[in-house]
Write a protein that holds these residues in place. Structure first.
Motif, PDB file in Angstrom:
ATOM      1  N   PRO A 116      31.396  23.786  18.308  1.00 53.72           N
ATOM      2  CA  PRO A 116      32.100  23.033  17.275  1.00 53.72           C
ATOM      3  C   PRO A 116      33.614  23.245  17.332  1.00 53.72           C
ATOM      4  O   PRO A 116      34.082  24.212  17.931  1.00 53.72           O
ATOM      5  N   SER A 117      34.322  22.363  16.688  1.00 53.03           N
ATOM      6  CA  SER A 117      35.780  22.423  16.683  1.00 53.03           C
ATOM      7  C   SER A 117      36.275  23.726  16.055  1.00 53.03           C
ATOM      8  O   SER A 117      35.738  24.178  15.059  1.00 53.03           O
ATOM      9  N   GLY A 118      37.253  24.324  16.691  1.00 58.33           N
ATOM     10  CA  GLY A 118      37.867  25.526  16.124  1.00 58.33           C
ATOM     11  C   GLY A 118      37.168  26.821  16.470  1.00 58.33           C
ATOM     12  O   GLY A 118      37.529  27.881  15.969  1.00 58.33           O
ATOM     13  N   CYS A 119      36.151  26.767  17.363  1.00 57.02           N
ATOM     14  CA  CYS A 119      35.411  27.981  17.676  1.00 57.02           C
ATOM     15  C   CYS A 119      36.057  28.753  18.814  1.00 57.02           C
ATOM     16  O   CYS A 119      35.592  29.819  19.193  1.00 57.02           O
ATOM     17  N   GLY A 120      37.120  28.226  19.401  1.00 56.83           N
ATOM     18  CA  GLY A 120      37.850  29.025  20.382  1.00 56.83           C
ATOM     19  C   GLY A 120      37.628  28.654  21.832  1.00 56.83           C
ATOM     20  O   GLY A 120      37.955  29.442  22.728  1.00 56.83           O
ATOM     21  N   LYS A 121      37.085  27.469  22.106  1.00 59.53           N
ATOM     22  CA  LYS A 121      36.863  27.072  23.502  1.00 59.53           C
ATOM     23  C   LYS A 121      38.179  26.955  24.261  1.00 59.53           C
ATOM     24  O   LYS A 121      38.332  27.496  25.361  1.00 59.53           O
ATOM     25  N   SER A 122      39.143  26.240  23.658  1.00 62.85           N
ATOM     26  CA  SER A 122      40.439  26.070  24.324  1.00 62.85           C
ATOM     27  C   SER A 122      41.122  27.421  24.477  1.00 62.85           C
ATOM     28  O   SER A 122      41.703  27.727  25.524  1.00 62.85           O
ATOM     29  N   THR A 123      41.033  28.214  23.435  1.00 64.32           N
ATOM     30  CA  THR A 123      41.656  29.535  23.469  1.00 64.32           C
ATOM     31  C   THR A 123      41.092  30.362  24.612  1.00 64.32           C
ATOM     32  O   THR A 123      41.835  30.983  25.381  1.00 64.32           O
ATOM     33  N   PHE A 124      39.765  30.364  24.736  1.00 65.40           N
ATOM     34  CA  PHE A 124      39.132  31.121  25.808  1.00 65.40           C
ATOM     35  C   PHE A 124      39.557  30.577  27.180  1.00 65.40           C
ATOM     36  O   PHE A 124      39.931  31.327  28.077  1.00 65.40           O
ATOM     37  N   THR A 168      34.066  20.562  26.770  1.00 67.72           N
ATOM     38  CA  THR A 168      33.756  19.181  26.393  1.00 67.72           C
ATOM     39  C   THR A 168      33.035  19.128  25.057  1.00 67.72           C
ATOM     40  O   THR A 168      32.318  20.047  24.675  1.00 67.72           O
ATOM     41  N   HIS A 169      33.287  18.065  24.328  1.00 66.91           N
ATOM     42  CA  HIS A 169      32.530  17.805  23.103  1.00 66.91           C
ATOM     43  C   HIS A 169      31.391  16.840  23.372  1.00 66.91           C
ATOM     44  O   HIS A 169      30.635  16.505  22.475  1.00 66.91           O
ATOM     45  N   ASN A 170      31.347  16.392  24.611  1.00 63.83           N
ATOM     46  CA  ASN A 170      30.375  15.368  24.959  1.00 63.83           C
ATOM     47  C   ASN A 170      29.168  16.048  25.598  1.00 63.83           C
ATOM     48  O   ASN A 170      29.202  16.500  26.733  1.00 63.83           O
TER      49      ASN A 170
HETATM   50  N1  LIG Z   1      48.773  28.210  18.459  1.00 65.00           N
HETATM   51  C1  LIG Z   1      47.910  28.754  17.589  1.00 65.00           C
HETATM   52  N2  LIG Z   1      48.335  29.634  16.683  1.00 65.00           N
HETATM   53  C2  LIG Z   1      47.479  30.192  15.799  1.00 65.00           C
HETATM   54  N3  LIG Z   1      46.180  29.931  15.755  1.00 65.00           N
HETATM   55  C3  LIG Z   1      45.684  29.056  16.642  1.00 65.00           C
HETATM   56  C4  LIG Z   1      46.518  28.421  17.612  1.00 65.00           C
HETATM   57  N4  LIG Z   1      45.775  27.588  18.378  1.00 65.00           N
HETATM   58  C5  LIG Z   1      44.520  27.711  17.891  1.00 65.00           C
HETATM   59  N5  LIG Z   1      44.449  28.587  16.850  1.00 65.00           N
HETATM   60  C6  LIG Z   1      43.255  28.964  16.102  1.00 65.00           C
HETATM   61  O1  LIG Z   1      42.333  29.550  16.979  1.00 65.00           O
HETATM   62  C7  LIG Z   1      41.011  29.120  16.672  1.00 65.00           C
HETATM   63  C8  LIG Z   1      40.391  28.512  17.923  1.00 65.00           C
HETATM   64  O2  LIG Z   1      41.110  27.338  18.265  1.00 65.00           O
HETATM   65  P1  LIG Z   1      40.811  26.511  19.582  1.00 65.00           P
HETATM   66  O3  LIG Z   1      41.895  25.555  19.750  1.00 65.00           O
HETATM   67  O4  LIG Z   1      40.556  27.459  20.684  1.00 65.00           O
HETATM   68  O5  LIG Z   1      39.465  25.772  19.189  1.00 65.00           O
HETATM   69  P2  LIG Z   1      38.598  24.770  20.047  1.00 65.00           P
HETATM   70  O6  LIG Z   1      37.246  25.340  20.158  1.00 65.00           O
HETATM   71  O7  LIG Z   1      39.285  24.410  21.292  1.00 65.00           O
HETATM   72  O8  LIG Z   1      38.538  23.529  19.065  1.00 65.00           O
HETATM   73  P3  LIG Z   1      38.548  21.967  19.460  1.00 65.00           P
HETATM   74  O9  LIG Z   1      37.163  21.656  19.889  1.00 65.00           O
HETATM   75  O10 LIG Z   1      38.856  21.289  18.146  1.00 65.00           O
HETATM   76  O11 LIG Z   1      39.571  21.750  20.485  1.00 65.00           O
HETATM   77  C9  LIG Z   1      41.138  28.149  15.511  1.00 65.00           C
HETATM   78  O12 LIG Z   1      40.824  28.865  14.331  1.00 65.00           O
HETATM   79  C10 LIG Z   1      42.567  27.749  15.520  1.00 65.00           C
HETATM   80  O13 LIG Z   1      43.023  27.481  14.228  1.00 65.00           O
END
Ligand SMILES: Nc1ncnc2c1ncn2[C@@H]1O[C@H](COP(=O)(O)OP(=O)(O)OP(=O)(O)O)[C@@H](O)[C@H]1O
Ligand SMILES: [Mg+2]
Lengths: 259, 316
Positions: free
Chosen positions: A38-46, A205-207
């Motif tokens: 789901p959105s915001g779970c940290g995929k992009s961050t990881f 991916t979300h797909n």
């Molecule tokens: N630049 C930032 N500064 C502070 N917190 C951040 C930053 N970028 C992301 N976060 C937080 O880190 C968490 C994970 O975000 P991330 O972007 O990794 O989610 P995601 O899984 O990629 O979501 P999505 O599917 O919507 O892209 C979220 O709680 C977000 O608010």
């Protein structure tokens, strides 16, 4: 040359906020690994922590280990610039350099990595990369035009061409198709399947169908609640994830019973 | 769009015309027309007052050799000082702007920003006295050295001024004066370079400097040029500082470091106007008209440079 990445006990922070916690995973070479959740779970961050792009955000840091073929990417003597040269990245929004021509866009990474390139050699890299990204036929007559004059799907393939032009070991893709139409999406999926012979590919991916179509392995990220860190709940072969996942949460998510 | 203009379609007209829009459009239009009127008024005044000097016989114009001979050295002096200022200030301003936006720790950056903006708030008389009392004497050794070692360039032909009150010193004073405007605008455009493209560069393995070269400088280029042209405009028109520092007036020469510098249009007007009478005034105004035209040309050139590669500007 594709490489294997091993992640152990990885915690990822934005300042004091722990965004991702305790990730352990091994990403196999010459395969596509999909990350869903789901959105915001940290995929992009990881994903961004794998090529040390995470730390370009002020205050962002990482604890734990990421090892690529025996080399600790976060080792004290490792230059993040070199890590990024080995691990390419394609972003969610196409981002060709608007001030460069299509030709120069493809070569942007090569121009960084190397001394001077001969014209013939450069031409060769451009053609090979654009063919690799399935874009050659569409742009071969206007290589000197700005990259920003292409359609969204073409721009994204241009970004892929730019990423593969430097022959990285690993290619990270963060929702590369989310801004694209179904036909461009299919083109890029085909492309990934071709590219995996040469690269290790990790895609967010979300797909769900996309993950099922292209990937060998799938990781499911989830978080327990707002303000909680995201975790890698399950990592398994894609077939297993989509037919018989180990975790209840995974099954709920992929069958749409999420929340 | 055409519908709003066509009176034959009252219905659509009613639908789009709201009082707020009308008031705003009206006042915006009025402001636009007003500034054009002011400009036209100034231009008309300059031209009408300059005509007597333009048509007068050559021997009646101050100097006795006609308007062209009177204005030419002043134009040269104006351009020399302003271009020197621009050449010194622009690289410095770009460096400062890059340091503040991409290298300095956040607190240092903010402080530096304030300090530089403060430079813009200093009245130009103060710059003039600083140039006269501090910079000019301090630069005398440089003048001597330049005459000795760089004398083969016509800019440094010498003999070196012993007071330092030269075009060279003026150029440096002007450079300091236009530094804030150029660096403020550069800082602004550099900080707006899209994160998307900066990250694209970093992800390709660019170092910070390479990232700046790929994603920040190309994006900020037209802004820097715009800022530089604003600075150039200020340097061309600067009056007090030049009038105080420069001990000039004689001869049309490229020599920056001798005591026989041409004056500049603006400072010449300021110095001569109080005592000028009759045709003398017309002549001074004619030189002002020339400055007006130069400034206009500079601005048009800047616009042309900025637009030339609009395709690649990143605006699309
Ligand atoms: N630049 C930032 N500064 C502070 N917190 C951040 C930053 N970028 C992301 N976060 C937080 O880190 C968490 C994970 O975000 P991330 O972007 O990794 O989610 P995601 O899984 O990629 O979501 P999505 O599917 O919507 O892209 C979220 O709680 C977000 O608010
Ligand atoms: Mg994301």
């Amino acid at each position: 040359m594709a490489k294997r990445i091993e992640v152990s006990d990885l915690d990822i922070y934005y300042g004091d906020f722990k965004a991702v916690e305790g990730v352990n995973v091994a990403i196999e070479p010459r395969s596509i690994t999909a990350l869903i959740g789901p959105s915001g779970c940290g995929k992009s961050t990881f994903l961004r922590s794998l090529n040390r792009m995470h730390e370009v955000i002020p205050g962002a840091r990482v604890e734990g280990k990421v090892v690529m073929d025996g080399q600790d990417l976060y080792g004290a003597d490792v230059d993040p610039v070199n890590v990024r040269r080995q691990i390419g990245m394609v972003f969610q929004r196409p981002n060709p350099f608007p001030t460069m021509s299509i030709y120069e866009n493809v070569l942007a990474g090569n121009r960084l990595n190397s001394k001077r390139m001969k014209k013939a050699e450069a031409d060769d890299v451009v053609e090979r990369s654009l063919r690799g990204a399935n874009l050659w036929n569409e742009v071969k007559d206007r290589l000197d035009r700005p990259g920003s004059g292409l359609s969204g799907g073409q721009q994204q393939r241009l970004c892929i061409a730019r990423a593969i032009a430097v022959e990285p070991d690993v290619l990270l893709m963060d929702e590369p198709c989310s801004a694209l139409d179904p036909i461009s999406t299919l083109a890029i999926e085909d492309l990934m399947t071709e590219l995996k012979d040469r690269f290790t590919i990790v895609i967010v991916t979300h797909n769900m169908q996309q993950a099922a179509r292209v990937s060998e392995s799938t990781g499911f990220f989830n978080l327990n609640g707002v303000g909680q860190p995201g975790r890698l709940i399950e990592f398994n072969p894609t077939e297993k994830i989509f037919s018989n996942p180990d975790e209840k949460a995974t099954e709920d998510y992929i069958s749409g019973r999420f929340g | 769009m055409t519908a709003t203009k066509a009176p034959s379609e009252p219905r659509s007209q009613q639908a789009v015309r709201r009082p707020g829009d009308r008031i705003f459009a009206g006042s915006a239009k009025a402001s636009g027309v007003f500034i054009l009127l002011v400009l036209a008024g100034v231009a008309a005044f300059l031209v009408s007052e300059a005509v007597p000097a333009l048509t007068a016989p050559a021997e009646d114009v101050p100097g006795g050799e006609g308007l062209g001979a009177y204005v030419a050295p002043l134009v040269l002096g104006t351009l020399l000082g302003a271009v020197l200022a621009l050449l010194v200030a622009t690289p410095l301003a770009v460096g400062i702007a890059l340091y503040v936006t991409y290298y300095a720790p956040r607190r240092v950056a903010a402080t530096m920003g304030y300090v530089i903006d403060l430079l813009a708030a200093i009245p130009s008389v103060v710059y003039g006295f600083w140039g006269l009392a501090v910079l000019a004497p301090a630069l005398v050794p440089f003048h001597v050295w330049a005459a000795d070692t760089l004398g083969f360039l016509s800019f440094f032909a010498g003999p070196a001024s012993t007071s330092g009150r030269t075009m060279f010193t003026v150029g440096l004073v002007l450079a300091v004066m236009i530094l804030p405007i150029i660096s403020a605008i550069s800082r602004e455009v550099f900080s707006q370079a899209p994160a998307l493209h900066r990250e694209a560069a970093l992800a390709l393995g660019a170092t910070r400097w390479e990232m700046i070269r790929m994603a920040v400088l190309p994006y900020g280029k037209s802004g820097v040029i715009g800022g530089a042209m604003l600075g150039l405009g200020r340097a061309l028109g600067e009056t007090m500082a030049v009038a105080i520092v420069l001990s000039g007036g004689a001869g049309a020469t490229l020599n920056l470091i001798s005591s026989s510098n041409p004056s500049t249009i603006a400072s010449n007007i300021a110095l001569r106007f109080p005592e000028a009478t009759g045709l003398g005034i017309n002549t001074l105004i004619a030189s002002g008209l020339v400055l007006f035209v130069i400034t206009l040309a500079v601005n048009m050139l800047a616009r042309w440079i900025v637009n030339r590669r609009a395709d690649f500007s990143g605006a699309n």
